[in-house]
Design a protein around this motif. Structure first.
Motif, PDB file in Angstrom:
ATOM      1  N   GLN A 184       0.506  -0.851   0.173  1.00 33.62           N
ATOM      2  CA  GLN A 184      -0.218  -0.083  -0.026  1.00 33.62           C
ATOM      3  C   GLN A 184       0.764   1.508   0.262  1.00 33.62           C
ATOM      4  O   GLN A 184       1.051   2.417  -1.230  1.00 33.62           O
ATOM      5  N   PRO A 185       1.836   1.975   0.904  1.00 24.98           N
ATOM      6  CA  PRO A 185       2.745   2.467   1.013  1.00 24.98           C
ATOM      7  C   PRO A 185       3.883   2.207  -0.882  1.00 24.98           C
ATOM      8  O   PRO A 185       3.727   3.642  -1.485  1.00 24.98           O
ATOM      9  N   ALA A 186       3.447   1.924  -1.205  1.00 23.39           N
ATOM     10  CA  ALA A 186       4.494   1.351  -2.692  1.00 23.39           C
ATOM     11  C   ALA A 186       3.306   2.407  -3.682  1.00 23.39           C
ATOM     12  O   ALA A 186       4.118   2.973  -4.773  1.00 23.39           O
ATOM     13  N   SER A 187       2.414   1.560  -3.418  1.00 22.18           N
ATOM     14  CA  SER A 187       1.156   2.107  -4.376  1.00 22.18           C
ATOM     15  C   SER A 187       1.007   4.024  -3.951  1.00 22.18           C
ATOM     16  O   SER A 187       1.151   4.344  -5.368  1.00 22.18           O
ATOM     17  N   PHE A 188       1.263   4.120  -2.837  1.00 22.44           N
ATOM     18  CA  PHE A 188       0.728   5.693  -2.302  1.00 22.44           C
ATOM     19  C   PHE A 188       1.848   6.809  -2.878  1.00 22.44           C
ATOM     20  O   PHE A 188       2.058   7.707  -3.158  1.00 22.44           O
ATOM     21  N   THR A 189       2.671   6.566  -3.131  1.00 22.92           N
ATOM     22  CA  THR A 189       4.180   7.195  -3.740  1.00 22.92           C
ATOM     23  C   THR A 189       5.027   6.210  -5.204  1.00 22.92           C
ATOM     24  O   THR A 189       5.957   6.980  -5.198  1.00 22.92           O
ATOM     25  N   GLY A 190       4.365   5.957  -5.157  1.00 22.39           N
ATOM     26  CA  GLY A 190       4.509   5.343  -7.119  1.00 22.39           C
ATOM     27  C   GLY A 190       5.617   4.852  -7.000  1.00 22.39           C
ATOM     28  O   GLY A 190       7.088   4.871  -8.470  1.00 22.39           O
ATOM     29  N   ILE A 191       6.526   3.671  -6.166  1.00 21.52           N
ATOM     30  CA  ILE A 191       7.409   2.669  -6.453  1.00 21.52           C
ATOM     31  C   ILE A 191       6.863   1.071  -5.977  1.00 21.52           C
ATOM     32  O   ILE A 191       5.451   0.609  -6.176  1.00 21.52           O
ATOM     33  N   THR A 192       8.067   0.681  -5.984  1.00 16.53           N
ATOM     34  CA  THR A 192       7.711  -1.180  -6.339  1.00 16.53           C
ATOM     35  C   THR A 192       7.223  -1.381  -4.956  1.00 16.53           C
ATOM     36  O   THR A 192       8.753  -1.311  -4.120  1.00 16.53           O
ATOM     37  N   GLY A 193       6.975  -2.463  -4.442  1.00 13.56           N
ATOM     38  CA  GLY A 193       7.387  -3.293  -3.299  1.00 13.56           C
ATOM     39  C   GLY A 193       6.557  -4.092  -3.560  1.00 13.56           C
ATOM     40  O   GLY A 193       5.817  -4.378  -3.845  1.00 13.56           O
ATOM     41  N   ILE A 194       7.712  -5.152  -2.861  1.00 10.55           N
ATOM     42  CA  ILE A 194       7.123  -6.718  -3.167  1.00 10.55           C
ATOM     43  C   ILE A 194       7.398  -7.378  -1.168  1.00 10.55           C
ATOM     44  O   ILE A 194       8.280  -7.337  -0.977  1.00 10.55           O
ATOM     45  N   PRO A 425     -12.176   2.839  13.720  1.00 16.76           N
ATOM     46  CA  PRO A 425     -10.990   2.595  12.883  1.00 16.76           C
ATOM     47  C   PRO A 425     -11.315   1.714  11.474  1.00 16.76           C
ATOM     48  O   PRO A 425     -10.663   1.552  11.073  1.00 16.76           O
ATOM     49  N   VAL A 426     -13.298   1.833  11.134  1.00 13.87           N
ATOM     50  CA  VAL A 426     -12.346   0.459  10.495  1.00 13.87           C
ATOM     51  C   VAL A 426     -12.325   1.161   9.175  1.00 13.87           C
ATOM     52  O   VAL A 426     -12.259   0.360   7.907  1.00 13.87           O
ATOM     53  N   GLN A 427     -12.925   3.147   8.504  1.00  8.31           N
ATOM     54  CA  GLN A 427     -12.389   2.890   7.294  1.00  8.31           C
ATOM     55  C   GLN A 427     -10.843   3.100   7.476  1.00  8.31           C
ATOM     56  O   GLN A 427     -10.375   2.965   6.194  1.00  8.31           O
ATOM     57  N   MET A 428     -10.005   3.256   8.245  1.00  2.00           N
ATOM     58  CA  MET A 428      -8.585   2.744   7.640  1.00  2.00           C
ATOM     59  C   MET A 428      -8.630   1.792   7.781  1.00  2.00           C
ATOM     60  O   MET A 428      -7.229   1.053   6.419  1.00  2.00           O
ATOM     61  N   TYR A 429      -8.959   0.624   8.094  1.00  2.00           N
ATOM     62  CA  TYR A 429      -8.288  -0.809   7.613  1.00  2.00           C
ATOM     63  C   TYR A 429      -8.690  -1.283   6.518  1.00  2.00           C
ATOM     64  O   TYR A 429      -8.561  -1.895   6.733  1.00  2.00           O
ATOM     65  N   LEU A 430     -10.482  -0.090   5.786  1.00  2.00           N
ATOM     66  CA  LEU A 430     -10.361  -1.044   4.884  1.00  2.00           C
ATOM     67  C   LEU A 430      -9.635  -0.645   3.933  1.00  2.00           C
ATOM     68  O   LEU A 430      -9.580  -1.377   2.693  1.00  2.00           O
ATOM     69  N   ASN A 431      -8.400  -0.348   3.853  1.00  3.33           N
ATOM     70  CA  ASN A 431      -7.242   0.385   3.439  1.00  3.33           C
ATOM     71  C   ASN A 431      -6.600  -0.945   2.657  1.00  3.33           C
ATOM     72  O   ASN A 431      -5.403  -0.940   1.687  1.00  3.33           O
ATOM     73  N   ASP A 432      -6.909  -1.832   3.632  1.00  2.85           N
ATOM     74  CA  ASP A 432      -6.138  -3.115   3.202  1.00  2.85           C
ATOM     75  C   ASP A 432      -7.018  -3.962   2.485  1.00  2.85           C
ATOM     76  O   ASP A 432      -6.097  -5.224   2.533  1.00  2.85           O
ATOM     77  N   VAL A 433      -7.887  -3.556   1.910  1.00  7.37           N
ATOM     78  CA  VAL A 433      -9.331  -4.797   1.219  1.00  7.37           C
ATOM     79  C   VAL A 433      -8.415  -5.549   0.834  1.00  7.37           C
ATOM     80  O   VAL A 433      -8.759  -6.120   0.627  1.00  7.37           O
ATOM     81  N   PHE A 434      -7.053  -5.444  -0.866  1.00  4.93           N
ATOM     82  CA  PHE A 434      -7.292  -5.993  -1.263  1.00  4.93           C
ATOM     83  C   PHE A 434      -5.662  -6.304  -0.844  1.00  4.93           C
ATOM     84  O   PHE A 434      -5.151  -7.379  -2.111  1.00  4.93           O
ATOM     85  N   THR A 435      -4.933  -6.053   0.400  1.00  2.00           N
ATOM     86  CA  THR A 435      -3.839  -6.986  -0.067  1.00  2.00           C
ATOM     87  C   THR A 435      -3.447  -7.947   1.910  1.00  2.00           C
ATOM     88  O   THR A 435      -3.035  -8.910   1.337  1.00  2.00           O
ATOM     89  N   VAL A 436      -4.475  -7.732   2.197  1.00  4.49           N
ATOM     90  CA  VAL A 436      -4.881  -8.411   3.136  1.00  4.49           C
ATOM     91  C   VAL A 436      -5.035 -10.193   2.866  1.00  4.49           C
ATOM     92  O   VAL A 436      -4.703 -11.190   3.426  1.00  4.49           O
ATOM     93  N   THR A 437      -5.564 -10.857   1.789  1.00  4.06           N
ATOM     94  CA  THR A 437      -5.573 -12.043   1.707  1.00  4.06           C
ATOM     95  C   THR A 437      -4.685 -12.834   1.193  1.00  4.06           C
ATOM     96  O   THR A 437      -4.136 -13.808   1.818  1.00  4.06           O
ATOM     97  N   VAL A 438      -3.728 -11.648   0.630  1.00  5.65           N
ATOM     98  CA  VAL A 438      -2.180 -12.253   0.207  1.00  5.65           C
ATOM     99  C   VAL A 438      -1.872 -12.487   1.912  1.00  5.65           C
ATOM    100  O   VAL A 438      -0.942 -13.945   1.501  1.00  5.65           O
ATOM    101  N   ASN A 439      -1.261 -11.932   2.966  1.00  3.13           N
ATOM    102  CA  ASN A 439      -0.830 -12.629   4.129  1.00  3.13           C
ATOM    103  C   ASN A 439      -1.493 -13.593   4.364  1.00  3.13           C
ATOM    104  O   ASN A 439      -1.145 -14.335   5.841  1.00  3.13           O
TER     105      ASN A 439
END
Length: 494
Positions: A184-194, A425-439
């Motif tokens: 998510q931070p990689a997306s917000f700042t235009g870099i690559t993160g794996i 706080p759930v509004q903030m947690y929704l930022n992870d909606v596309f990423t948490v499944t991977v973890n």
């Protein structure tokens, strides 16, 4: 010798310049140290380590002079404050670890330093990696270098790493990802993160958040740099029983960009209600780019996706409440002052109340609740069963011939600092909606910058790969990166 424009350098091009003796590691390091000194407005670097950097750069030059130096020899990096670094403050951005200087080195930083990497400093993050905006840090929030008339979040929890790489303060940085904290931070700042497969990188010496979900990874300017840095970070470690004893491929050598015949899945469950049109359009554009590169794109179903976020926010706090029990004011870090007549129980309570921020306290309380005798089966055991179903969804899709899955990385571009301060706080947690499944499934995932929104802020696309197939995933990401042609950089305002 004349240094090139540091903002244009990558790990790969710096490696070439060092080997060709166009400049020395010491010159490169001094250049980046100067840049960091002038970037205080970003609040990305929280513990500068110029003496260590200079000593490491001098040693790197000696290795380079001998020839046959490793890929990262002389490369200046930033280290997230979650990684223990010997003799250097390692606070996990928490007040409770104030003054803690480990007497040991994390496995990841040991491996990076063995390869000749140079540590410029420790980088800001959300407290104990709990957050999606880098606003829970005891050091204060990180400011995204992509500033548009106001201060924006760099994402979390690896916001300092993302901002430092995006602003050109270092050539790469370590991050950790428990539910999306690299991607998510990689997306917000235009870099690559794996985020690699769980177990690909040792967790020893990384301050724990949720032990069955945490995984370290590199944050870099492009996919090739991610491949170079990832190789140095991977490997089995006898000090971490969850690290996999598998050979580490040469990820950089696997970058062909040829994905003809590959099958890319598009999960229908990721089409969320209220998804911004720009995110939807970018996703469609990613699909088109991969098709034009020769991949077959196929609609797929991951039916248990809708349960991922609630399952994650039961499992992660449960593990956090257990891991953070050790911070009691007795062994290390902060200890509260006691009044007359107060006993050791009061010391525990005061230390933890003073030392932990509001978000950490919230998650510890949630975790303690779901692990309590009356609710263990109703919440924690149920969440573990849901996690198994989510993992099975991915296994079925990969068994059906899908090579990688394409999704958005985040549901929006970077938002303003303070925008969610008063929100549920759930509004903030929704930022992870596309990423948490991977973890939850322990899979590798990568975010690649793929476009800008109408405000000129970066947007990323996520590719999810098969377990242990980071080389194949990086190659697909390399193809997507070349097709997207993202070269935008933030204007220097700091």
């Amino acid at each position: 010798m004349t240094l090139p424009d540091l903002s244009s350098l990558t790990i790969a091009t710096a490696r070439e310049g060092l080997r060709a003796k166009d400049f020395t590691a010491q010159e490169l390091t001094e250049g980046f140290l100067a840049l960091q000194e002038g970037a205080g407005a970003l609040n990305a670097v929280v513990h500068a380590t110029p003496e260590i950097a200079r000593a490491q750069a001098e040693a790197a030059d000696a290795r380079l002079a001998e020839g046959a130096a490793p890929d990262l020899c002389g490369i200046p990096l930033g280290i997230k404050d979650l990684f223990c670094t010997k003799g250097v403050p390692s606070q996990a951005a928490s007040r409770i670890l104030e003054g803690f200087k480990p007497e040991y080195e994390s496995t990841v930083t040991s491996q990076l330093f063995a390869d000749g990497a140079v540590m410029l400093g420790k980088l800001n993050m959300d407290e104990f990696a709990m957050g999606s905006s880098n606003e829970t840090s005891t050091y204060g929030p990180v400011v995204n270098p992509w500033r548009k008339n106001r201060d924006l979040t760099a994402g979390g929890s690896s916001g300092g790493s993302a901002a430092a790489v995006a602003a050109g303060l270092c050539l790469g940085a370590t991050g950790t990802d428990t539910g999306g904290s690299i991607r998510q931070p990689a997306s917000f700042t235009g870099i690559t993160g794996i985020k690699p497969t769980y177990g690909r990188i040792s967790r020893w010496g990384i301050i724990a958040f949720a032990s069955s979900l945490d995984q370290a990874g590199p944050m870099t300017r492009d996919v090739r740099d991610a491949a170079i840095m990832l190789r140095a970070m991977c490997g089995a470690d006898p000090k971490d029983s969850t690290s996999a004893d598998l050979p580490v491929p040469d990820f950089e050598a696997a970058l062909t960009g040829d994905i003809r015949g590959k099958v890319i899945g598009i999960p229908r469950e990721y089409r969320m209600d209220g998804m911004p049109e720009e995110i939807e359009a970018l996703w469609a554009e990613g699909r088109r780019m991969l098709q034009e590169a020769g991949a077959e794109v196929r609609d797929i179903s991951l039916p248990h996706t809708k349960y991922a976020l609630p399952a994650y926010y039961v499992i992660a706090p449960a593990e956090a409440s257990s891991n953070l029990a050790r911070y009691d004011g007795v062994r290390f870090g902060r200890r509260a002052a006691l009044g007359q007549g107060e006993d050791i129980t009061a010391m525990y309570e005061k230390t933890r109340a003073e030392g932990f921020g509001a978000e950490v306290q919230r998650r510890v309380m949630v975790g303690t609740y779901v692990l309590s005798a009356g609710f263990y089966d109703a919440y924690y055991n149920k969440a573990r069963k849901v996690r198994t179903l989510i993992k099975r969804d991915f296994e079925q899709v990969f068994a059906d011939g899908v090579d990688a899955i394409l999704t958005p990385t985040a549901p929006s571009a970077a938002f303003g600092l303070g925008d969610m301060a008063d929100a549920d706080p759930v509004q903030m947690y929704l930022n992870d909606v596309f990423t948490v499944t991977v973890n939850l499934a322990g899979l590798p995932g990568i975010s690649v910058p793929a476009g800008l929104d109408r405000q000129g802020l970066p947007l990323g696309l996520q590719l999810i790969g098969k377990p242990w197939e980071e080389a194949e995933l990086l190659d697909t990401a390399y193809s997507l990166e070349r097709a997207a042609g993202f070269v935008a950089r933030p204007d220097k305002w700091w």
